[in-house]
Design a protein around this motif. Structure first.
Motif, PDB file in Angstrom:
ATOM      1  N   LEU A 334       0.791  -1.346  -0.042  1.00  0.00           N
ATOM      2  CA  LEU A 334      -0.008  -0.058  -0.008  1.00  0.00           C
ATOM      3  C   LEU A 334       0.969   1.133   0.049  1.00  0.00           C
ATOM      4  O   LEU A 334       1.988   1.287   0.467  1.00  0.00           O
ATOM      5  CB  LEU A 334      -0.846   0.112   1.326  1.00  0.00           C
ATOM      6  N   PRO A 335       0.381   2.393  -0.468  1.00  0.00           N
ATOM      7  CA  PRO A 335       1.345   3.513  -0.248  1.00  0.00           C
ATOM      8  C   PRO A 335       1.133   4.020   1.214  1.00  0.00           C
ATOM      9  O   PRO A 335       0.467   3.411   2.283  1.00  0.00           O
ATOM     10  CB  PRO A 335       0.145   4.476  -0.904  1.00  0.00           C
ATOM     11  N   THR A 336       1.922   4.760   1.584  1.00  0.00           N
ATOM     12  CA  THR A 336       2.102   5.302   2.854  1.00  0.00           C
ATOM     13  C   THR A 336       0.871   5.965   3.479  1.00  0.00           C
ATOM     14  O   THR A 336      -0.119   6.510   2.781  1.00  0.00           O
ATOM     15  CB  THR A 336       3.254   6.254   3.214  1.00  0.00           C
ATOM     16  N   VAL A 337       0.691   6.129   4.712  1.00  0.00           N
ATOM     17  CA  VAL A 337      -0.753   6.629   5.105  1.00  0.00           C
ATOM     18  C   VAL A 337      -1.099   8.137   4.671  1.00  0.00           C
ATOM     19  O   VAL A 337      -2.057   8.355   4.395  1.00  0.00           O
ATOM     20  CB  VAL A 337      -0.702   6.716   6.882  1.00  0.00           C
ATOM     21  N   PRO A 338       0.162   8.963   4.772  1.00  0.00           N
ATOM     22  CA  PRO A 338      -0.343  10.408   4.252  1.00  0.00           C
ATOM     23  C   PRO A 338      -0.594  10.287   2.923  1.00  0.00           C
ATOM     24  O   PRO A 338      -1.466  11.202   2.414  1.00  0.00           O
ATOM     25  CB  PRO A 338       1.394  11.101   4.603  1.00  0.00           C
ATOM     26  N   GLU A 339      -0.086   9.382   1.776  1.00  0.00           N
ATOM     27  CA  GLU A 339      -0.287   9.296   0.636  1.00  0.00           C
ATOM     28  C   GLU A 339      -1.674   8.868   0.562  1.00  0.00           C
ATOM     29  O   GLU A 339      -2.555   9.049  -0.431  1.00  0.00           O
ATOM     30  CB  GLU A 339       0.562   8.636  -0.341  1.00  0.00           C
ATOM     31  N   LEU A 340      -1.958   7.639   1.119  1.00  0.00           N
ATOM     32  CA  LEU A 340      -3.470   7.232   1.185  1.00  0.00           C
ATOM     33  C   LEU A 340      -4.551   8.104   1.480  1.00  0.00           C
ATOM     34  O   LEU A 340      -5.469   8.244   0.668  1.00  0.00           O
ATOM     35  CB  LEU A 340      -3.617   5.948   2.259  1.00  0.00           C
ATOM     36  N   SER A 342      -4.136  11.563   1.208  1.00  0.00           N
ATOM     37  CA  SER A 342      -4.342  12.606   0.132  1.00  0.00           C
ATOM     38  C   SER A 342      -5.153  11.965  -1.255  1.00  0.00           C
ATOM     39  O   SER A 342      -5.917  12.777  -1.629  1.00  0.00           O
ATOM     40  CB  SER A 342      -2.907  12.821  -0.308  1.00  0.00           C
ATOM     41  N   ARG A 343      -4.930  10.655  -1.558  1.00  0.00           N
ATOM     42  CA  ARG A 343      -5.606  10.399  -2.611  1.00  0.00           C
ATOM     43  C   ARG A 343      -6.984  10.035  -2.444  1.00  0.00           C
ATOM     44  O   ARG A 343      -7.554   9.922  -3.292  1.00  0.00           O
ATOM     45  CB  ARG A 343      -4.633   8.740  -3.063  1.00  0.00           C
ATOM     46  N   GLU A 344      -7.364   9.561  -1.091  1.00  0.00           N
ATOM     47  CA  GLU A 344      -8.654   9.259  -0.858  1.00  0.00           C
ATOM     48  C   GLU A 344      -9.395  10.325  -1.119  1.00  0.00           C
ATOM     49  O   GLU A 344     -10.736  10.212  -1.151  1.00  0.00           O
ATOM     50  CB  GLU A 344      -8.744   8.542   0.582  1.00  0.00           C
ATOM     51  N   VAL A 345      -8.930  11.804  -0.911  1.00  0.00           N
ATOM     52  CA  VAL A 345      -9.844  12.945  -0.845  1.00  0.00           C
ATOM     53  C   VAL A 345     -10.390  13.006  -2.150  1.00  0.00           C
ATOM     54  O   VAL A 345     -11.525  13.137  -2.191  1.00  0.00           O
ATOM     55  CB  VAL A 345      -8.897  14.122  -0.563  1.00  0.00           C
ATOM     56  N   GLY A 346      -9.663  12.754  -3.230  1.00  0.00           N
ATOM     57  CA  GLY A 346      -9.965  12.739  -4.515  1.00  0.00           C
ATOM     58  C   GLY A 346     -10.903  11.592  -4.942  1.00  0.00           C
ATOM     59  O   GLY A 346     -12.024  11.804  -5.606  1.00  0.00           O
ATOM     60  N   ARG A 347     -10.606  10.578  -4.648  1.00  0.00           N
ATOM     61  CA  ARG A 347     -11.373   9.186  -4.924  1.00  0.00           C
ATOM     62  C   ARG A 347     -12.724   9.221  -4.198  1.00  0.00           C
ATOM     63  O   ARG A 347     -13.571   8.777  -4.910  1.00  0.00           O
ATOM     64  CB  ARG A 347     -10.496   8.113  -4.392  1.00  0.00           C
ATOM     65  N   SER A 348     -12.692   9.689  -2.888  1.00  0.00           N
ATOM     66  CA  SER A 348     -14.137   9.835  -2.131  1.00  0.00           C
ATOM     67  C   SER A 348     -14.919  10.686  -2.809  1.00  0.00           C
ATOM     68  O   SER A 348     -16.415  10.472  -2.775  1.00  0.00           O
ATOM     69  CB  SER A 348     -13.886  10.008  -0.744  1.00  0.00           C
ATOM     70  N   ASP A 447      -8.728  -0.304  -6.273  1.00  0.00           N
ATOM     71  CA  ASP A 447      -8.311   1.055  -6.876  1.00  0.00           C
ATOM     72  C   ASP A 447      -7.205   1.687  -6.009  1.00  0.00           C
ATOM     73  O   ASP A 447      -6.339   2.644  -6.293  1.00  0.00           O
ATOM     74  CB  ASP A 447      -9.669   1.905  -6.730  1.00  0.00           C
ATOM     75  N   VAL A 448      -7.244   1.548  -4.716  1.00  0.00           N
ATOM     76  CA  VAL A 448      -6.208   1.922  -3.741  1.00  0.00           C
ATOM     77  C   VAL A 448      -4.579   1.333  -4.248  1.00  0.00           C
ATOM     78  O   VAL A 448      -3.687   2.090  -4.132  1.00  0.00           O
ATOM     79  CB  VAL A 448      -6.492   1.516  -2.545  1.00  0.00           C
ATOM     80  N   ARG A 449      -4.792   0.166  -4.806  1.00  0.00           N
ATOM     81  CA  ARG A 449      -3.545  -0.539  -5.206  1.00  0.00           C
ATOM     82  C   ARG A 449      -3.190  -0.224  -6.642  1.00  0.00           C
ATOM     83  O   ARG A 449      -2.320  -0.668  -7.310  1.00  0.00           O
ATOM     84  CB  ARG A 449      -3.351  -1.848  -4.988  1.00  0.00           C
ATOM     85  N   ASP A 450      -3.895   0.500  -7.462  1.00  0.00           N
ATOM     86  CA  ASP A 450      -4.097   0.984  -8.791  1.00  0.00           C
ATOM     87  C   ASP A 450      -3.729  -0.389  -9.514  1.00  0.00           C
ATOM     88  O   ASP A 450      -2.920  -0.630 -10.452  1.00  0.00           O
ATOM     89  CB  ASP A 450      -2.458   1.568  -9.010  1.00  0.00           C
ATOM     90  N   ALA A 451      -4.707  -1.318  -9.510  1.00  0.00           N
ATOM     91  CA  ALA A 451      -4.877  -2.531  -9.762  1.00  0.00           C
ATOM     92  C   ALA A 451      -6.317  -2.549 -10.738  1.00  0.00           C
ATOM     93  O   ALA A 451      -7.135  -2.995 -10.489  1.00  0.00           O
ATOM     94  CB  ALA A 451      -4.904  -3.615  -8.990  1.00  0.00           C
ATOM     95  N   PRO A 452      -6.478  -2.295 -11.888  1.00  0.00           N
ATOM     96  CA  PRO A 452      -7.645  -2.107 -12.772  1.00  0.00           C
ATOM     97  C   PRO A 452      -8.035  -3.662 -13.361  1.00  0.00           C
ATOM     98  O   PRO A 452      -7.010  -4.528 -13.170  1.00  0.00           O
ATOM     99  CB  PRO A 452      -7.065  -1.191 -13.824  1.00  0.00           C
ATOM    100  N   LEU A 453      -9.184  -3.714 -13.653  1.00  0.00           N
ATOM    101  CA  LEU A 453      -9.526  -5.120 -14.302  1.00  0.00           C
ATOM    102  C   LEU A 453      -9.368  -5.047 -15.801  1.00  0.00           C
ATOM    103  O   LEU A 453     -10.259  -4.173 -16.433  1.00  0.00           O
ATOM    104  CB  LEU A 453     -10.878  -5.346 -13.896  1.00  0.00           C
TER     105      LEU A 453
END
Length: 502
Positions: A334-340, A342-348, A447-453
């Motif tokens: 996983l990305p580090t907690v700060p990066e998690l 930060s990314r989750e703001v846009g994703r949510s 999605d968190v792991r950047d693993a598309p189908l």
């Protein structure tokens, strides 16, 4: 992907073969077993299948139903591995003891340690002198491998008042932009085309010399017609994709849905309460992804509990990442907690709470599959069943718990068990609720792991895997209810384990 082998008089369910072979090992692997003596679901998923059966090397043992020779071979493999499995259970007990002594609480012990315990059993046999030190070192190694990617680290990161204020402002800004920001992933071209069409319509309206109310109505009708055409196209392609699932050939429908941004189309429709995707009255447009009329703006949050998690699109930033961190067996990926965060703001604030378009399309396909699930065989679900529906419904209806629930549904007599099983039977009447919730969680993890189908085969593996998971969970709940109903009062009154929370 070959179609699954169907049951015959000569075949036996692989799950039943595993269950009976496991029980023959006696009480030794107790810590890997459920209260009734059967192997835990995670035991089968993490140990028995990948490490003992190894279907990749023995493809004849990979089917759901086995012939007599294959069933005998599977039974022999498990029995031969008996001493190693007993040692695995002993190592697991030892690692849990070391975990408690070290105060480690992050992650599910079964996910984190089951396969490591099998490795220890293979290398050392049963625990002996010095095993305590080995167990402690393994627990510390697994904890360190997370690199601070823990629920405790998340809580500490979000405890800073200044950081929370910045995150709240970022969430508010992202939410305001959600209907105008371009989509991410492979749907960019489709969204750009839609934006150009909208701009052209706006320019025409601004420059019209004799614009009046009728012109505005015509423009609205044109927009509605375009939306209806897009929805009809998404429904048609989804049916084609689901009908190709599990078959030997592929279908261009899945790639077409991704390219046209149909997942984004559905996600944005939820923001304005637009439906029409499911073809049946009375179904919420979100299929349980939100308990609100429209998904609310995400909040930062400060705590979470598995027992009280809201619907996926109603969760806070903390709750969304809490699930990811708790369920990740390999947190170092996983990305580090700060990066998690930060990314989750846009994703949510993205359509369906996901960035990748292929994962959004999987939500649409999953919804079309889920509303056509009919475990009870009532025939009251959507018309136009696909190959995917036939495969999943056929598996559901062979479940003994489903057969009993079906009898209860058509019977005029009340549930003789005081309602415990009737509640489980009700779940089978709306299976899409549990299905969509679990599907979204798995897609969010990808999605968190950047693993598309990447293709339809990958999407079908996900959709079918979620269906199996929901079915097995329902089976376990039925067995638990039956044990509680048959247990003496003193045993039935034992308090259940506390849910995980943070």
């Amino acid at each position: 992907m070959p179609p699954p082998r169907q049951p015959t008089a000569e075949t036996r369910p692989r799950a039943l073969v595993i269950d009976r072979a496991w029980r023959s090992l006696g009480p030794g692997p107790e810590s890997l077993s459920g209260p009734g003596g059967a192997p835990l679901t995670r035991t089968v998923k993490l140990i028995v299948l990948p490490l003992v059966v190894r279907p990749a090397l023995r493809p004849e043992l990979g089917a759901d139903f086995l012939g007599p020779a294959e069933a005998a071979r599977l039974d022999a493999l498990i029995r031969e591995s008996g001493p190693r499995l007993v040692a695995t259970a002993q190592w697991f007990t030892l690692l849990k003891k070391a975990r408690r002594a070290l105060g480690v609480v992050a992650g599910n012990p079964q996910d984190l340690y089951f396969q490591r315990c099998f490795e220890l059993a293979t290398e050392h046999g049963a625990p002996s002198t010095g095993a305590d030190a080995v167990a402690r070192a393994v627990v510390e190694e697994v904890a360190d491998a997370g690199g601070g990617r823990t629920v405790e680290a998340l809580k500490g990161h979000l405890a800073d008042a200044g950081r929370r204020a910045r995150l709240d402002a970022e969430l508010a800004a992202a939410w305001e932009r959600r209907t105008t920001a371009p989509a991410t992933g492979t749907a960019d071209a489709a969204q750009a085309a839609q934006a150009a069409h909208a701009a052209h319509a706006a320019h025409a309206a601004d420059t019209a010399v004799t614009a009046d109310t009728a012109d505005a109505a015509d423009a609205a009708d044109t927009t509605d017609a375009a939306d209806a055409a897009d929805t009809a196209d998404a429904v048609r392609l989804a049916a084609e994709a689901l009908d190709a699932c599990g078959g030997p050939g592929g279908s261009p429908a899945y790639a077409a849905m991704v390219g046209a941004g149909h997942g984004t189309l559905f996600g944005r429709a939820l923001w304005v309460r637009a439906g029409g995707f499911w073809g049946a009255e009375g179904l919420p447009a979100s299929l349980g992804l939100t308990a609100r009329q429209v998904p609310p703006r995400p909040e930062t949050g400060h705590g979470a509990s598995t027992a009280t998690l809201p619907a996926p699109l109603d969760r806070t930033l903390f709750e969304r990442l809490f699930v990811v961190l708790q369920s990740s067996a390999r947190r170092e990926e996983l990305p580090t907690v700060p990066e998690l965060v930060s990314r989750e703001v846009g994703r949510s604030c993205a359509p369906l709470g996901l960035h990748d378009e292929s994962l959004r399309v999987a939500v649409v396909l999953g919804g079309r599959l889920a509303v056509g699930l009919d475990p009870l065989g009532t025939g009251e679900t959507l018309p136009g069943r696909t190959a995917a529906h036939r495969a999943v419904n056929g598996r559901w209806r062979r479940e003994a718990s489903v057969l009993r629930a079906r009898r209860m549904t058509v019977s005029d007599r009340p549930d003789p068990d005081g309602g415990a099983l009737e509640a489980l039977a009700r779940d089978l009447r709306t299976p899409w609720v549990a299905y969509m919730r679990r599907l979204w969680v798995r897609l969010h993890g990808r999605d968190v792991r950047d693993a598309p189908l990447a293709d339809l085969a990958s999407a079908w593996a996900m959709l079918d895997g979620v269906a199996r998971s929901v079915m097995m969970d329902h089976r376990a709940r039925v067995r638990s209810a039956l044990r509680a109903l048959s247990a003496p009062p003193a045993a039935a009154d034992v308090a259940p384990a506390e849910p995980r929370s943070a």
